[in-house]
Design a protein around this motif. Structure first.
Motif, PDB file in Angstrom:
ATOM      1  N   PHE A   5       0.819  -1.212   0.000  1.00  0.00           N
ATOM      2  CA  PHE A   5       0.000   0.000   0.000  1.00  0.00           C
ATOM      3  C   PHE A   5       0.848   1.256   0.000  1.00  0.00           C
ATOM      4  O   PHE A   5       2.051   1.231   0.232  1.00  0.00           O
ATOM      5  N   GLN A   6       0.127   2.379  -0.210  1.00  0.00           N
ATOM      6  CA  GLN A   6       0.812   3.659  -0.289  1.00  0.00           C
ATOM      7  C   GLN A   6       1.356   4.118   1.051  1.00  0.00           C
ATOM      8  O   GLN A   6       2.460   4.615   1.149  1.00  0.00           O
ATOM      9  N   GLU A   7       0.545   3.954   2.098  1.00  0.00           N
ATOM     10  CA  GLU A   7       0.843   4.603   3.363  1.00  0.00           C
ATOM     11  C   GLU A   7       1.419   3.582   4.341  1.00  0.00           C
ATOM     12  O   GLU A   7       0.667   2.887   5.007  1.00  0.00           O
ATOM     13  N   SER A  67      11.361   3.638  10.615  1.00  0.00           N
ATOM     14  CA  SER A  67      11.164   4.793   9.745  1.00  0.00           C
ATOM     15  C   SER A  67      10.201   4.416   8.634  1.00  0.00           C
ATOM     16  O   SER A  67       9.869   3.244   8.440  1.00  0.00           O
ATOM     17  N   GLY A  68       9.753   5.429   7.879  1.00  0.00           N
ATOM     18  CA  GLY A  68       8.815   5.179   6.794  1.00  0.00           C
ATOM     19  C   GLY A  68       9.345   4.174   5.788  1.00  0.00           C
ATOM     20  O   GLY A  68       8.641   3.267   5.357  1.00  0.00           O
ATOM     21  N   GLY A  69      10.612   4.339   5.430  1.00  0.00           N
ATOM     22  CA  GLY A  69      11.203   3.436   4.452  1.00  0.00           C
ATOM     23  C   GLY A  69      11.286   2.013   4.988  1.00  0.00           C
ATOM     24  O   GLY A  69      11.013   1.049   4.281  1.00  0.00           O
ATOM     25  N   GLN A  70      11.636   1.892   6.278  1.00  0.00           N
ATOM     26  CA  GLN A  70      11.721   0.555   6.881  1.00  0.00           C
ATOM     27  C   GLN A  70      10.362  -0.117   6.934  1.00  0.00           C
ATOM     28  O   GLN A  70      10.224  -1.306   6.687  1.00  0.00           O
ATOM     29  N   ARG A  71       9.337   0.686   7.250  1.00  0.00           N
ATOM     30  CA  ARG A  71       7.992   0.113   7.286  1.00  0.00           C
ATOM     31  C   ARG A  71       7.587  -0.371   5.902  1.00  0.00           C
ATOM     32  O   ARG A  71       6.955  -1.417   5.767  1.00  0.00           O
ATOM     33  N   VAL A  79       9.058  -3.591   5.402  1.00  0.00           N
ATOM     34  CA  VAL A  79       8.315  -4.634   6.107  1.00  0.00           C
ATOM     35  C   VAL A  79       7.078  -5.022   5.300  1.00  0.00           C
ATOM     36  O   VAL A  79       6.760  -6.204   5.135  1.00  0.00           O
ATOM     37  N   MET A  80       6.395  -4.006   4.742  1.00  0.00           N
ATOM     38  CA  MET A  80       5.213  -4.280   3.922  1.00  0.00           C
ATOM     39  C   MET A  80       5.576  -5.157   2.725  1.00  0.00           C
ATOM     40  O   MET A  80       4.833  -6.059   2.349  1.00  0.00           O
ATOM     41  N   THR A 101       5.739   4.428  -3.091  1.00  0.00           N
ATOM     42  CA  THR A 101       6.825   5.341  -2.704  1.00  0.00           C
ATOM     43  C   THR A 101       6.357   6.774  -2.573  1.00  0.00           C
ATOM     44  O   THR A 101       7.142   7.670  -2.302  1.00  0.00           O
ATOM     45  N   THR A 102       5.067   7.020  -2.769  1.00  0.00           N
ATOM     46  CA  THR A 102       4.575   8.398  -2.789  1.00  0.00           C
ATOM     47  C   THR A 102       4.743   9.089  -1.446  1.00  0.00           C
ATOM     48  O   THR A 102       4.980  10.285  -1.383  1.00  0.00           O
ATOM     49  N   ALA A 103       4.603   8.321  -0.362  1.00  0.00           N
ATOM     50  CA  ALA A 103       4.682   8.943   0.960  1.00  0.00           C
ATOM     51  C   ALA A 103       6.128   9.026   1.460  1.00  0.00           C
ATOM     52  O   ALA A 103       6.368   9.462   2.563  1.00  0.00           O
ATOM     53  N   LEU A 104       7.074   8.611   0.632  1.00  0.00           N
ATOM     54  CA  LEU A 104       8.465   8.539   1.105  1.00  0.00           C
ATOM     55  C   LEU A 104       9.309   9.671   0.534  1.00  0.00           C
ATOM     56  O   LEU A 104       8.995  10.246  -0.498  1.00  0.00           O
ATOM     57  N   ASP A 105      10.400   9.963   1.234  1.00  0.00           N
ATOM     58  CA  ASP A 105      11.353  10.941   0.723  1.00  0.00           C
ATOM     59  C   ASP A 105      12.056  10.389  -0.504  1.00  0.00           C
ATOM     60  O   ASP A 105      12.128   9.173  -0.709  1.00  0.00           O
TER      61      ASP A 105
END
Lengths: 281, 567
Positions: B117-119, B177-181, B184-185, B203-207
């Motif tokens: 998913f996105q988020e 972190s967001g990238g780590q999550r 995990v996804m 990757t939209t929600a990521l830096d």
């Protein structure tokens, strides 16, 4: 256009429409009580202990021969008047304090919220009883006492709304275009926080009606005004011989409070359509 | 009509090893119906495409194009009964998923078809250890025993590049972190070795630097396992980065499908051409900016530390948002402040607007230190410095008419209401809206139009300095291009200076004269845009530029001058 949408959303909730109908009946009854029953509800107009539909009395008479139907019609005035005015007073106190706390934050917020918590720690009903007993029962003191115990939840709600809206970009935009605090509070934030406040104050009217009835039940009502709670209280000793004396005023309380709650729910559906749809889907 | 023509032309993909093999996913004439109250009848209209083994199919489209709906239909995630499949078939290896029984569908999902998913913040259960969440999927779909499952989870975590997998499986999502999550996804999606991976804007929600890592990961895992990946995105840079084939959607219909080379370099459909022309890219013909005169704004040694949490009895955490920030803006200059989330770029913008007070430092505007002013003394500067906010849906008061919103500032400064309203109409025309918009409410406008209103509100004050805080990040790419063009046009016409805050280097390169790169509260590099992009000095700038998706892809020459951007 927008009011059309509002009514359509409101009417989608069947219960809310029924609530509105019941409420309309109660309001009409209260408004026209002096026309339907021109005599004072305290007058002994018939023999005591008449059951419903006996000797021309619609809902029977009480232990002193007073007409119960007349008492209910006049009682509607008292209940609605006290319910509405005390909620209005609570709304003014609650929204003012909550808005100030939420908008300014910091020590203003801390002080006002500790003050609010002071009221929240005391059980509502006990405080009302004490206040009414101190001020001597009258319509004014009852309204004030009910308002004093009911404003804290409104203050909390208003504070939460103001805090959330305070950081919204349109409010920040208002700050950056040099609006005064008063303009920001009244023109930017307040109109956007109204819907939850309207919903919860409609429910608060129901609580106020109940509180007033409970006070009258205990004999702390306004001694000059016939009220539903007083009727139930006065008839409780004879409930086994004459059920109608407490049943009909009790039913009036039940229907009014139910109607107000249904209206509150309908308003919630209409004013917060997104939340409502989630609940139904 | 299009869809039919497309399915015949889509067959031989150069990267598909076995062109004759059955497609993994065969979508035939799929239509998804929306509830009657929606703005259109069908979310997806007679969609036909195939996903072959060992390929990445990018589904591109703007918001509302139906690309996510398609993915949700495959995964059985449509919110039935209000949204349902109205027609068509969804074949997985020749079996129609839509007619399968519920248990069969369940076995397919998470087992043979998996989704990312996105988020990543909300897709994981916050109350469960991440390792257990992956293990749960294994327990349902495989008959491995407990120890085998544990070992497999650690193995998966290692494969998706999570550091220290044996320890990390015991962490709760909030520690990552967001990238780590997102890793995990992906591990969760890969747990049962699916044949098809559906990635919905993963990757939209990521830096941008994290985005690059995740894209690399998806690409390498796809190649290793020969999976079919359906990758949904709105970003042509990302498409250029990983796609083998590309499908372009608009209003629920497929407008174009073909190999990445065909669609990216020789787009045939006018809509695809318009989308590609809107992809932000540096305008080659921008004349170099030469600063002249006194600086308009001079920031010196700004510090800002936030205290998070804490209370009466315990000390909270300290977060540094600004560390010795120094920056100058000259009259007529556009300075781009670029950085990833949390780098402190908004802190600077908000300090200049007086919405926030830095702990120390100086902020000179035409020689006056703004930080030494109280609210009353700051007020005159409100006319000079204005802001365009990030979210056009949150920055306009929904209960006031557009005309009032624009005129409120001048009225607060004593302009006659009638005159202010008349000027509001002029400004609406200037930002490309009809004057009748003044009498309407914000909800009647689209995101791009709202952002135009927001710009008009800022211009109503007659500012010399405009702070634009991520003004286009909430907009679709074609609208983004229009709003950027408007900002660029206006600042030249009115000779405005602008502080343009963005996380997107491509956007910055399009409008900025000077670029300042921020990292962890400090400006690590500042210089003329051409130099920063052409010859970055600081390693962080280099990594940022390196991470821009689709860097190897040149926008076709006939589209690179903004053709078809008007609309």
């Amino acid at each position: 256009m927008q009011s059309m949408n509002f009514w359509r959303a409101y009417a989608r909730n069947k219960g809310a429409v029924i609530g509105l109908l019941i409420m309309a009946v109660v309001v009409v009854l209260g408004l026209f009580a002096p026309l339907i029953y021109p005599e004072s509800p305290w007058d002994m107009v018939n023999a005591p202990f008449l059951g419903p539909m006996e000797e021309g009395s619609l809902l029977g008479t009480d232990t002193l021969g007073r007409d119960i139907a007349s008492g209910i019609a006049h009682g509607a005035r008292v209940s609605l008047l006290i319910g509405l005015t005390s909620t209005a007073v609570a709304l003014v106190i609650g929204v003012t304090l909550g808005a100030l706390a939420g908008f300014f934050g910091g020590w203003v917020d801390d002080t006002l919220m500790r003050f609010t918590e002071l009221f929240q720690t005391i059980p509502n009903f006990v405080l009302t009883v004490v206040l009414v007993a101190i001020f001597t029962p009258s319509q004014g003191s009852i309204v004030l006492a009910i308002a004093i115990v009911s404003w804290p939840p409104l203050a909390r709600l208003a504070r939460a709304e103001f805090m959330a809206l305070r950081s919204r970009e349109f409010v920040q935009a208002a700050i950056t275009t040099g609006q005064s605090n008063a303009t920001i509070i009244f023109r930017e934030i307040l109109p956007n926080s109204l819907s939850p406040l309207i919903v919860s104050s409609s429910l608060m009217v129901a609580t106020a009606v109940l509180l007033e009835s409970s006070l009258s039940f205990l004999g702390l009502g306004d001694p000059n005004a016939m009220s539903w709670g007083y009727m139930v209280g006065a008839a409780r000793t004879v409930i086994r011989q004459a059920w109608w004396m407490s049943f009909f005023p009790g039913l009036a309380i039940l229907l009014t409070v139910l109607a107000l709650n249904l209206i509150g729910e309908g308003l919630n559906d209409a004013l917060n359509p997104r939340v409502a749809r989630k609940g139904k889907a | 009509m299009n869809a039919v023509a497309v399915s015949s032309s889509s067959a031989p993909s150069p990267v598909t090893a076995f062109p004759n093999r059955q497609p993994l996913l065969d979508v035939r004439g799929l239509s998804i119906a929306l509830p009657p109250s929606a703005d259109r009848e069908l979310a997806v209209d007679a969609l036909t495409f195939t996903l072959n083994p060992n390929e990445i199919l990018c589904v591109v489209g703007e918001s509302g194009s139906g690309k996510s709906m398609t993915a949700h239909a495959v995964m059985g995630l449509l919110p039935v009964p209000s949204v349902r499949v109205a027609a068509g078939a969804l074949l997985f290896k020749g079996n129609n998923v839509l007619t399968m029984s519920e248990p069969e569908q369940r076995a397919l999902r998470g087992g043979r078809i998996a989704m990312v998913f996105q988020e990543p913040m909300t897709a994981l259960n916050p109350l469960m250890r991440v390792g257990d969440q992956v293990e749960e999927s294994l327990r349902i779909h495989t008959d491995l025993d407990r120890t085998a499952r544990k070992a497999r989870v650690i193995e998966l975590f290692a494969q998706v590049g999570l550091p220290n997998p044996a320890e990390l499986v015991r962490s709760y999502p909030f520690r990552l972190s967001g990238g780590q999550r997102q890793r995990v996804m992906i591990a969760l999606a890969l747990a049962c070795e699916p044949d098809v991976l559906i990635a919905d804007e993963p990757t939209t929600a990521l830096d941008v630097t994290t985005q690059k890592q995740i894209l690399d990961l998806i690409r390498s895992i796809q190649a290793e396992r020969q999976m079919g990946v359906m990758f949904i995105t709105h970003d042509f840079g990302v498409v250029a980065e990983i796609a083998h084939r590309v499908a372009v959607m608009r209003h629920g219909k497929l407008v174009e499908i073909g190999t990445a080379d065909e669609v990216l370099n020789r787009p045939s459909h006018p809509y695809t051409r318009q989308l590609i022309a809107s992809v932000p890219h540096a305008m080659g013909d921008r004349p170099p900016f030469t600063p002249s005169g006194e600086p308009l704004l001079l920031a010196e040694g700004l510090h800002k530390t936030f205290h998070v949490g804490g209370g009466l009895f315990k000390k909270g955490k300290e977060v540094t948002a600004g560390k010795n920030i120094s920056l100058t803006i000259h009259p007529g200059e556009t300075v781009g402040l670029v950085g990833e989330s949390g780098s402190g770029k908004s802190t600077l913008g908000r300090s200049v607007m007086g919405l926030m007070k830095p702990d120390s430092g100086r902020l000179l505007y035409k020689g006056t230190d703004l930080l030494s002013l109280d609210r009353r003394a700051f007020r005159p500067f409100r006319r000079e410095i204005q802001m365009v906010f990030q979210d056009p849906y949150a920055s306009l008061n929904p209960r006031r008419m557009v005309g009032e919103i624009i005129a409120q500032g001048p009225i607060a400064f004593g302009e006659a209401p009638a005159q202010a309203m008349a000027r509001a109409s002029d400004l609406l025309a200037m930002v490309g809206l009809d004057a009748s918009a003044a009498k309407r409410f914000p909800h009647e406008f689209s995101g791009g139009q709202r952002q135009r209103i927001s710009i008009a509100r800022a211009l109503a004050m007659g500012p010399s300095l405009l702070i634009a805080d991520e003004p286009v990040s909430a907009l679709d790419v074609s609208v983004q291009a229009q709003v950027l063009a408007l900002l660029d046009d206006i600042r030249h016409r009115l000779n405005l200076s602008m502080l343009f805050i963005t996380h997107d280097l491509r956007v910055a390169s399009r409008v900025c004269d000077t670029i300042a790169v921020m990292q962890r509260g400090s400006i690590v590099e500042m210089g003329p845009a051409a130099e920063v992009f052409g010859n970055p000095q600081h390693p962080y700038t280099q990594s940022l530029i390196d991470a821009i998706p689709g860097r190897g892809w040149e926008i076709p020459a006939d589209l690179s001058h903004g053709e078809g951007v008007s609309a």
